[in-house]
Enzyme design. Structure first.
Site, PDB file in Angstrom:
ATOM      1  N   ILE A   1      -4.465  -7.447  -0.818  1.00 35.31           N
ATOM      2  CA  ILE A   1      -3.741  -8.658  -1.187  1.00 35.31           C
ATOM      3  C   ILE A   1      -4.081  -9.807  -0.236  1.00 35.31           C
ATOM      4  CG2 ILE A   1      -1.452  -9.702  -1.490  1.00 35.31           C
ATOM      5  CD1 ILE A   1      -2.093  -7.616  -3.620  1.00 35.31           C
TER       6      ILE A   1
ATOM      7  N   CYS B   1       0.818  -1.191   0.000  1.00 34.01           N
ATOM      8  CA  CYS B   1       0.000   0.000   0.000  1.00 34.01           C
ATOM      9  C   CYS B   1       0.857   1.248   0.000  1.00 34.01           C
ATOM     10  CB  CYS B   1      -0.902  -0.013   1.239  1.00 34.01           C
ATOM     11  SG  CYS B   1      -1.829  -1.545   1.466  1.00 34.01           S
TER      12      CYS B   1
ATOM     13  N   ASN C   1       2.501  -0.531   5.203  1.00 35.38           N
ATOM     14  CA  ASN C   1       2.764  -0.844   3.801  1.00 35.38           C
ATOM     15  C   ASN C   1       3.681  -2.060   3.755  1.00 35.38           C
ATOM     16  OD1 ASN C   1       3.421  -0.844   1.040  1.00 35.38           O
ATOM     17  ND2 ASN C   1       4.986   0.715   1.303  1.00 35.38           N
ATOM     18  N   GLY C   2       3.246  -3.121   3.101  1.00 33.40           N
ATOM     19  CA  GLY C   2       4.094  -4.301   2.951  1.00 33.40           C
ATOM     20  C   GLY C   2       3.338  -5.584   3.222  1.00 33.40           C
TER      21      GLY C   2
END
Length: 572
Positions: free
Chosen positions: A50, A2, A73-74
């Protein structure tokens, strides 16, 4: 995967937050979330769904008590194992790795970072302590930029986001000079813009009462010292192969389609072959490769040989010379720093195709050369960090003397007692890996596609790095141990093929099909405030010599293009 944004201080408003998130929308088009707390902290998130596609996994995410708020994020690849360990202390409401990350911090504090296997950049706000805590992964797979400006602290996934907060982006002339003089892309904490910093690999930060504190949470050198390097050849092979298989399996955890970024080289071919033998994953997984139609550079032959073995669907994505100007401009807006030329643009084109095909996760073969010593200069006296370039990649004589004096010739730590490991360390933390991961994060996320790097599982990197030199280079053959493992999975011609730099006809295109594009960028420089950096007459002279056939390398031409594109982007 993200985009994250945050503001702490007097400028923490939803209006500013919304502007910043809009610029990063490509990083997460599935949901945009905001939260403004106590009129002094604003958190924002662009979501690319995801894992756990439900709305319950949207961010910013708050814990059960309302004390903690996270933007992340990740991917935390071992989130299932961590969730099992945490379940006795935390009542989970979602199936997301985000909630596992938040719970890990609540239960274990910042020590939880040692338990994470993943790529990540995140921030957690503790409303009771009035403290922001942020962290970045071990090998800078995911970005974390920050700025202190007008008594406020800002962070974001991309540099251009700060412009929307009213923060002036002024070129850091020292960094630009080092880049143009010595091909340096800056130190781990730097960016190309004054005041815009990066959180370094394996570092965390806290911001409380207007004070920023930075700490290292991952000490690679100490980790290597703890690893036993007295294993037999067979033991090393067995241990590494087991770790590699586990790494690949972990990176197939997704609730969307997963595919491959495939070159014709040993690394990505090994990855595809291993996945093919993990039978629960192999069916209908698309492989993607780029080509230009120039047989001197394309790897289509090798790719197709690999596909004959695995029978995966293959999507070949062609890059044309006339695609370059528009794609380069698009990519400059999201990179907002110099990037790796036409090969990076070719990757961008590939990810755009994957998105069209609804393949939202791609696996990539980055990282093997650095852990198993795969580059030519590991065994030569060359000081170049650009594979395949033997002459100086820059043209320092085109720069004005006063500008060159701002530069720092790059110098890197040498914490180990041998040349090979010190070069590997440089490439992992200062040159090859940080550059490639920055380029690749932006090109994948610009297309709203997640990129995963199975070979950069920290367990693999540490174990391979610690092994003696004779397991890495033997009889002049680099990546020797990997080749022994690959023999179980690949045809012999792929296993024994020498390393080939992944290339495009950049030298030829810049001097022929793209002449007008290059000259446009040179003119941007000549009629801008940045002309003071250059001797424009000398630049034009060397450009003419390049067009006349002196094309030993094109790196310095692309440097000038990068400056011109930066000027264009700033003027918009």
């Amino acid at each position: 995967m993200c985009g994250i944004v945050g503001i702490v201080g007097k400028n923490a408003t939803k209006i500013t937050l919304d502007k910043m998130l809009k610029v990063q929308h490509h990083r997460g088009p599935d949901f945009t979330g905001t939260k403004v707390l106590k009129n002094k902290i604003a958190l924002g998130h662009n979501r690319l769904s995801i894992i756990d596609l439900s709305s319950e996994a949207n961010q910013p995410m708050v814990d059960q008590t309302g004390r903690y708020e996270i933007v992340f994020n990740g991917e935390i690849y071992n989130y299932i194992e961590l969730k099992s360990e945490l379940s006795k202390d935390y009542n989970f409401k979602t199936h997301s790795d985000t909630e596992v990350l938040l719970a890990s911090y609540i239960v274990w504090g910042k020590e939880m970072l040692q338990k994470l296997n993943g790529m990540f950049a995140f921030a957690i706000y503790d409303s009771i302590k009035d403290e922001l805590f942020g962290a970045r992964d071990r090998f800078v797979v995911k970005p974390f930029y920050y700025v202190e400006y007008e008594d406020s602290f800002y962070f974001a996934s991309e540099i251009s986001t700060f412009k929307e907060a009213g923060i002036p982006l002024v070129p850091n002339e020292k960094v630009w000079s080092s880049y143009l003089s010595y091909a340096s892309y800056g130190l781990p904490s730097e960016s190309f813009w004054d005041g815009v910093c990066q959180l370094e690999a394996g570092h965390c930060l806290s911001y409380q009462n207007g004070t920023l504190r930075l700490d290292r949470w991952y000490d690679f050198v100490s980790r290597i010292e703890l690893i036993d390097n007295a294993y037999s050849l067979q033991e090393v092979q067995d241990i590494y192969e087991k770790l590699l298989i586990d790494s690949v399996k972990l990176r197939f955890r997704a609730d969307v389609n997963v595919g491959f970024n495939l070159s014709g080289g040993l690394d990505s071919s090994t990855l595809l072959a291993m996945v093919h033998q993990l039978t629960s994953y192999k069916d209908n997984i698309k492989a993607y490769t780029f080509y230009t139609g120039d047989e001197r550079y394309d790897e289509i032959y090798w790719v197709e040989q690999m596909i004959k073995q695995t029978q995966n669907p293959l999507k070949k994505v062609k890059l044309e010379a006339n695609d370059i100007p528009s794609l380069a401009r698009e990519l400059t807006k999201v990179q907002y720093e110099p990037y790796g030329g036409i090969p990076t643009i070719a990757y961008y084109n590939l990810f755009r195709q994957a998105r069209k095909d609804n393949t939202l996760v791609l696996l990539d073969g980055q990282g093997m050369d650095e852990q198993w010593a795969g580059y030519d200069y590991y065994t030569t006296s060359s000081t170049s960090v650009i594979q395949g370039v033997k002459t100086s990649p820059t043209r320092i004589e085109v720069l004005n003397k006063s500008f060159v004096e701002l530069a720092s010739k790059p110098s890197y730590p040498q914490p180990f007692d041998n040349k090979i490991q010190n070069l590997q360390y440089r490439d992992l933390f200062y040159t090859k890996i940080p550059r490639a991961l920055r380029f690749n994060d932006r090109v994948s996320m610009a297309s709203s596609v997640e990129l995963r790097e199975p070979f950069l599982d920290y367990r693999l990197v540490e174990f391979a790095f610690a092994q003696p030199q004779e397991y890495k280079i033997k009889n002049g053959q680099k990546k020797w141990m990997l080749r022994q493992i690959a023999q179980k999975y690949l045809q012999n011609d792929i296993v024994t093929a020498p390393k080939r730099p992944l290339q495009t006809p950049q030298r030829e295109w810049l001097g022929n099909e793209l002449v007008s594009f290059v000259e446009e960028q040179i003119e941007h420089i000549a009629y801008s405030p940045y002309r003071k950096w250059f001797d424009i007459d000398m630049m034009r002279q060397q450009w003419q010599e390049y067009k006349d056939g002196q094309q030993d390398n094109a790196f310095y031409i692309w440097q000038w293009v990068s400056v011109g594109l930066m000027i264009e982007s700033k003027e918009e």
